[in-house]
Enzyme design. Structure first.
Site, PDB file in Angstrom:
ATOM      1  N   LEU A  19       0.816  -1.212   0.000  1.00  0.00           N
ATOM      2  CA  LEU A  19       0.000   0.000   0.000  1.00  0.00           C
ATOM      3  C   LEU A  19       0.847   1.259   0.000  1.00  0.00           C
ATOM      4  O   LEU A  19       0.550   2.215  -0.724  1.00  0.00           O
ATOM      5  CB  LEU A  19      -0.927  -0.006   1.224  1.00  0.00           C
ATOM      6  CG  LEU A  19      -2.152  -0.899   1.137  1.00  0.00           C
ATOM      7  CD1 LEU A  19      -2.774  -1.083   2.525  1.00  0.00           C
ATOM      8  CD2 LEU A  19      -3.188  -0.320   0.180  1.00  0.00           C
ATOM      9  N   ILE A  77      10.501   5.193  12.043  1.00  0.00           N
ATOM     10  CA  ILE A  77       9.556   6.235  12.433  1.00  0.00           C
ATOM     11  C   ILE A  77       8.883   5.958  13.778  1.00  0.00           C
ATOM     12  O   ILE A  77       8.134   6.798  14.265  1.00  0.00           O
ATOM     13  CB  ILE A  77       8.492   6.454  11.326  1.00  0.00           C
ATOM     14  CG1 ILE A  77       7.930   5.138  10.774  1.00  0.00           C
ATOM     15  CG2 ILE A  77       9.120   7.242  10.175  1.00  0.00           C
ATOM     16  CD1 ILE A  77       6.936   4.457  11.635  1.00  0.00           C
ATOM     17  N   ASN A 103       1.582   4.866   7.307  1.00  0.00           N
ATOM     18  CA  ASN A 103       1.193   3.588   6.706  1.00  0.00           C
ATOM     19  C   ASN A 103       1.998   2.397   7.222  1.00  0.00           C
ATOM     20  O   ASN A 103       1.553   1.262   7.111  1.00  0.00           O
ATOM     21  CB  ASN A 103       1.360   3.697   5.179  1.00  0.00           C
ATOM     22  CG  ASN A 103       1.243   2.370   4.480  1.00  0.00           C
ATOM     23  OD1 ASN A 103       0.153   1.838   4.288  1.00  0.00           O
ATOM     24  ND2 ASN A 103       2.385   1.801   4.100  1.00  0.00           N
ATOM     25  N   TYR A 174      -2.725  -6.357  16.914  1.00  0.00           N
ATOM     26  CA  TYR A 174      -2.936  -5.522  15.727  1.00  0.00           C
ATOM     27  C   TYR A 174      -4.253  -4.744  15.837  1.00  0.00           C
ATOM     28  O   TYR A 174      -4.306  -3.540  15.561  1.00  0.00           O
ATOM     29  CB  TYR A 174      -2.936  -6.426  14.498  1.00  0.00           C
ATOM     30  CG  TYR A 174      -3.232  -5.764  13.186  1.00  0.00           C
ATOM     31  CD1 TYR A 174      -2.309  -4.935  12.570  1.00  0.00           C
ATOM     32  CD2 TYR A 174      -4.434  -6.004  12.532  1.00  0.00           C
ATOM     33  CE1 TYR A 174      -2.577  -4.347  11.335  1.00  0.00           C
ATOM     34  CE2 TYR A 174      -4.719  -5.423  11.300  1.00  0.00           C
ATOM     35  CZ  TYR A 174      -3.778  -4.594  10.712  1.00  0.00           C
ATOM     36  OH  TYR A 174      -4.054  -4.025   9.500  1.00  0.00           O
ATOM     37  N   LYS A 178      -4.673  -0.711  15.946  1.00  0.00           N
ATOM     38  CA  LYS A 178      -5.439  -0.024  14.906  1.00  0.00           C
ATOM     39  C   LYS A 178      -6.637   0.726  15.486  1.00  0.00           C
ATOM     40  O   LYS A 178      -7.029   1.775  14.967  1.00  0.00           O
ATOM     41  CB  LYS A 178      -5.896  -1.037  13.852  1.00  0.00           C
ATOM     42  CG  LYS A 178      -4.758  -1.563  12.988  1.00  0.00           C
ATOM     43  CD  LYS A 178      -4.022  -0.433  12.271  1.00  0.00           C
ATOM     44  CE  LYS A 178      -3.087  -0.929  11.199  1.00  0.00           C
ATOM     45  NZ  LYS A 178      -2.342   0.179  10.557  1.00  0.00           N
ATOM     46  N   THR A 208      -1.309  -7.251   0.394  1.00  0.00           N
ATOM     47  CA  THR A 208       0.021  -6.787   0.779  1.00  0.00           C
ATOM     48  C   THR A 208       0.765  -7.957   1.409  1.00  0.00           C
ATOM     49  O   THR A 208       0.217  -9.046   1.565  1.00  0.00           O
ATOM     50  CB  THR A 208      -0.061  -5.642   1.808  1.00  0.00           C
ATOM     51  OG1 THR A 208      -0.558  -6.156   3.051  1.00  0.00           O
ATOM     52  CG2 THR A 208      -0.985  -4.518   1.330  1.00  0.00           C
TER      53      THR A 208
END
Length: 305
Positions: A19, A77, A103, A174, A178, A208
């Site tokens: 992505l 990051i 992302n 996860y 999110k 992905t």
């Protein structure tokens, strides 16, 4: 292309593949100058060498090869230094930063009882902290610009997931990260609005490295016709949200899959009862059951049997 992002400077994290790569290429095709962030592993899985450049540099070169402008950034990051250097790279290369697309991420899937602390910490660190720190650094820059009388038309696009909106069996770490990104988006949209910053989130469904094995059957490319799971299908909405278009569109969450876009409404107050007095536990239970009888049933978590 329409030049929707002509001369805007866009930083995309995790842009070496999937992505993120699709987003970076789509922004460049619309005239943006792109900072391509990826940790450094080459597209062939190596860590670089005489014949193998890191993924960020390969994607930046791919953009430049077709006449676009791009620079690579290989920092982590999810660290303060890495996030700060991402913003600094944009400012050093192009003198500005207009859009941040958060992302970067990966999976460590386990059923809850088998999920160890390291798998929890690693996923929450990269997804949630890896959104917070670049957002914090970019926001500080944009606030300073606004206070100096140069109010930006800045945009942030965060990446959440259906797992964070509805839950997903085997993905507690996860899904929690999110879901946290959605809350972070709402807070940032409210806090940064006075500085000219719009903040939105997107829950994509696409093929992905994270999904092609976990959801192999649904993610497989068809032998012909429209490939609904191609990551390039998601990028047009990301590009629009990252452009200067859509004034007032902030604090919203979208789903994107194939050719479908959905606005997710999130938590809203449903049936309510106020007895104007303290309830006993039994009375609270009776009230809760009565309210539930009038409420819409929740959507099922992904993977629930």
């Amino acid at each position: 292309m329409t030049g929707l992002c002509q001369d805007r400077v866009v930083a995309v994290t995790g842009a070496g593949r999937g992505l993120g790569r699709a987003h970076a290429l789509a922004f460049a095709a619309e005239g943006a100058r792109v900072v391509v962030n990826d940790l450094g592993v080459a597209l062939d899985g190596t860590r670089g060498g005489p014949e193998s450049r890191p993924a960020a540099e390969q994607i930046a070169a791919e953009i430049r090869a077709v006449g676009g402008e791009a620079v690579a950034h290989r920092g982590d990051i999810a660290t303060t230094d890495g996030a700060a250097s991402l913003v600094a790279t944009a400012l050093d290369a192009y003198g500005r930063l207009d859009t941040l697309v958060n992302n970067a991420g990966f999976l460590r899937d386990r059923m809850l009882v088998n999920l160890d602390e390291d798998d929890w910490d690693d996923v929450v660190r990269v997804h949630l902290k890896g959104h917070f720190l670049p957002l914090k650094q970019a926001a500080a820059h944009w606030r300073a610009e606004s206070k100096a009388g140069r109010t930006p038309r800045a945009r942030v696009v965060n990446t959440t997931s259906g797992a964070g909106l509805l839950g997903s069996v085997g993905q507690a770490n996860y899904a929690a990260a999110k879901a946290g990104i959605v809350a972070l988006t709402l807070v940032a949209a409210a806090e940064l609005a006075p500085y000219g910053v719009h903040v939105n989130a997107l829950a994509p469904a696409a093929r992905t490295r994270m999904t092609e094995h976990t959801f192999a059957a649904t993610m497989a490319a068809p032998p012909g016709g429209f490939d609904a799971m191609a990551p390039e299908n998601v990028s047009p909405l990301v590009v629009w949200l990252g452009s200067a278009a859509g004034p007032g569109v902030t604090g919203r969450v979208f789903e994107a899959e194939g050719g479908r876009i959905t606005v997710m409404d999130g938590w809203r107050r449903g049936p309510t009862a106020d007895r104007q007095t303290r309830l006993t536990a039994r009375e609270a239970g009776v009230t809760a059951l009565e309210l539930l009888s009038r409420a819409d049933p929740p959507l099922p978590a992904y993977g629930r049997r």
